[in-house]
Design a protein around this motif. Structure first.
Motif, short mmCIF file in Angstrom:
data_model
loop_
_atom_site.label_atom_id
_atom_site.label_comp_id
_atom_site.label_asym_id
_atom_site.label_seq_id
_atom_site.Cartn_x
_atom_site.Cartn_y
_atom_site.Cartn_z
N UNK A 171 19.17 70.78 56.57
CA UNK A 171 19.54 70.75 55.16
C UNK A 171 19.24 69.38 54.57
N UNK A 172 19.58 68.33 55.30
CA UNK A 172 19.31 66.95 54.86
C UNK A 172 17.80 66.76 54.63
N UNK A 173 16.99 67.37 55.51
CA UNK A 173 15.53 67.24 55.39
C UNK A 173 14.94 68.19 54.36
N UNK A 174 15.79 68.98 53.71
CA UNK A 174 15.29 69.86 52.66
C UNK A 174 14.58 71.11 53.17
N UNK A 175 14.67 71.37 54.46
CA UNK A 175 14.01 72.57 55.01
C UNK A 175 14.81 73.83 54.69
N UNK A 176 16.14 73.69 54.74
CA UNK A 176 17.00 74.83 54.41
C UNK A 176 18.03 74.42 53.37
N UNK A 177 18.62 75.41 52.75
CA UNK A 177 19.70 75.17 51.79
C UNK A 177 20.88 76.04 52.20
N UNK A 178 22.07 75.45 52.07
CA UNK A 178 23.27 76.22 52.43
C UNK A 178 24.14 76.35 51.19
N UNK A 212 27.86 77.63 50.06
CA UNK A 212 29.14 78.02 50.67
C UNK A 212 29.44 79.50 50.44
N UNK A 213 29.80 80.18 51.49
CA UNK A 213 30.17 81.58 51.37
C UNK A 213 28.99 82.53 51.44
N UNK A 214 27.77 82.03 51.16
CA UNK A 214 26.62 82.93 51.17
C UNK A 214 25.76 82.74 52.43
N UNK A 215 25.71 81.52 52.94
CA UNK A 215 24.94 81.29 54.15
C UNK A 215 23.82 80.30 53.93
N UNK A 216 22.91 80.23 54.93
CA UNK A 216 21.81 79.27 54.87
C UNK A 216 20.50 80.01 54.62
N UNK A 217 19.65 79.38 53.80
CA UNK A 217 18.38 80.00 53.42
C UNK A 217 17.26 78.99 53.55
N UNK A 218 16.03 79.48 53.81
CA UNK A 218 14.87 78.60 53.80
C UNK A 218 14.69 78.13 52.36
N UNK A 219 14.50 76.81 52.19
CA UNK A 219 14.38 76.25 50.84
C UNK A 219 13.26 76.92 50.08
N UNK A 227 10.21 82.96 55.63
CA UNK A 227 9.65 82.77 54.29
C UNK A 227 10.65 82.03 53.40
N UNK A 228 10.15 81.33 52.36
CA UNK A 228 11.05 80.68 51.42
C UNK A 228 12.07 81.68 50.88
N UNK A 229 13.33 81.25 50.85
CA UNK A 229 14.38 82.11 50.33
C UNK A 229 14.98 83.04 51.39
N UNK A 230 14.32 83.12 52.54
CA UNK A 230 14.82 84.02 53.59
C UNK A 230 16.11 83.47 54.20
N UNK A 231 17.02 84.39 54.53
CA UNK A 231 18.30 83.95 55.08
C UNK A 231 18.21 83.69 56.58
#
Lengths: 134, 305
Positions: free
Chosen positions: A63-70, A72-79, A33-37
């Motif tokens: 990340x480049x394709x905007x599917x996820x956001x990273x 720093x220090x917190x991790x990667x999340x669904x955009x 889901x959006x926002x999910x880690x």
């Protein structure tokens, strides 16, 4: 979170592309889901027993394709920004790739365009019967 | 130079001769920090000779080997973990004595880590090494290699003799180390292990480096272009000397070209011969390996060269 992804290292498809496809598929289906880690690079590499740089490369491309956001220090999340647009694009990407493979294989059997079209319409009629619009 | 700029494992123009026999010829290989490099090659291709010289068990005839930018010294082993092909363990010592020996030798030795690994691989520390099975022997070498939490790992066949569960545990250790920033060079006859764990693969044949690249880029470029013809396969019009094609195999009315790059371009060219259809097939790392080291004459009796 563990084991929602699967990859086939023996496939001729590069592993980082398999990871990208898996993440997009889960975003498209809503199982991510959006926002999910997402798992960390290390956790996913260990979970799938694949090279960490391969996972890192997949995450960079996502990340480049905007599917996820990273962050720093917190991790990667669904955009979550424009998430429905992202989910739709992810659905389109996965659908494109599935149909692309199917059509390529059918073409390899020696069918021409008209024959492929006829086969495709027959299958469309089966899965989307006329009168049952969806 | 600081540690982030130095190449962790650098092999430069390395040659090793035993008498008249050249085991390795002019090998140059730089392993980047955090990378896992899988070294592949048939028996006698020079892998073990390379590992021996990297670890100081033999001297290069010419060329150089550098770990963190410097030649090997005893102090290097504070941060370099290794598993040699032939055991460096003492047959008359027990596992516990080996651990104690390492504890006294290395400041970086971590007894807690060692205990975890002993537990993981179920090593019987009370047995003398000479009494251990092949698998337990390998497992003890793995325990010793990883118990200093090394930032460089040089592992010659680190999973040999282990059952599939323990083989997977070794891969997990390698992957975990790399995820924490370690640099790894390892060899294996099980190409599937390299396919999973390595981001970089180097293939040796007769002491020469014949393939070097990332696993993903190799899979992206190495393909088979397969064409099926209605009739006899026509004259190939110099296809055999096309630099994009490493070999051609004909079988009945099927033509297969093993392509090292630009498979689309090769497919278009073969399409000019008017086959019934042309397709591009993906290759696994094993296919790429066999294709690279295979004896061309033996593998393709109908080959065009």
């Amino acid at each position: 979170m563990s084991a929602i992804f699967t990859v086939d290292p023996r496939s001729g498809v590069p592993l980082y592309l398999q990871v990208i496809e898996q993440v997009k598929r889960h975003v498209a289906l809503g199982s991510l889901a959006p926002g999910e880690q997402l798992p960390t690079v290390k956790a996913l590499a260990l979970d799938l027993t694949i090279n960490p740089n391969t996972v890192a490369r997949a995450y960079r491309d996502l990340e480049r394709d905007g599917v996820i956001e990273t962050s720093p220090g917190r991790g990667s999340f669904v955009s979550s920004n424009g998430s429905s647009a992202n989910a739709h694009r992810a659905i389109d990407d996965v659908a494109d790739s599935i149909l692309n493979n199917a059509i390529r294989e059918v073409k390899n059997l020696g069918l021409d365009r008209a024959q492929v079209t006829a086969t495709f319409e027959r299958q469309l009629d089966r899965w989307f019967p006329i009168g049952e619009q969806k | 130079m600081n540690a982030t700029q130095t190449i962790p494992v650098a092999i430069t123009d390395f040659t090793k001769r035993y008498g008249a026999q050249e085991a390795v010829s002019n090998l140059t290989l730089d392993i980047e920090r955090g990378s896992i490099c899988g070294l592949l090659g048939p028996n006698g291709s020079g892998k073990t000779t390379t590992f021996k010289c990297l670890l100081g068990f033999a001297r290069p005839t010419s060329g150089s080997m550098a770990i963190e930018g410097a030649p090997l010294t005893p102090a290097t082993f504070e941060y370099l973990g290794y598993v040699p092909e032939r055991s460096a363990l003492y047959e008359w010592m027990t596992g516990a004595q080996h651990l104690e020996f390492n504890r006294r030798t290395f400041k970086s030795y971590d007894p807690k880590r060692a205990a975890e690994l002993v537990d993981l691989f179920k090593v019987d520390l009370k047995k003398r090494v000479g009494k251990l099975s092949k698998g337990q022997h390998t497992a003890l070498a793995i325990v010793l290699a990883f118990s200093t939490r090394p930032r460089i790992l040089i592992l010659d066949e680190p999973a040999s003799g282990l059952d599939p569960m323990f083989q997977r545990a070794v891969l997990d250790l390698i992957i975990e180390a790399a995820a924490n920033g370690a640099t790894v060079v390892f060899s294996s006859h099980q190409i599937g292990q390299v396919e999973r764990a390595a981001d970089r693969v180097a293939i040796l044949k007769n002491g020469k480096l014949i393939v070097d690249g990332t696993v993903d880029s190799l899979k992206g470029s190495e393909k088979i272009v397969e064409a099926i013809f209605d009739q006899m396969i026509p004259d190939l019009n110099g296809l055999a000397v096309d630099p994009r094609i490493s070999r051609i195999v004909r079988s009945g009315r099927i033509l297969r070209a093993y392509v090292n790059h630009d498979s689309e371009g090769v497919a278009r060219r073969i399409n000019e011969l008017a086959p019934k259809n042309v397709s591009i097939l993906d290759l696994s790392l094993e296919d790429i390996f066999i294709n690279a080291v295979g004896d061309v004459a033996a593998a393709s009796p109908n080959g065009d060269r």
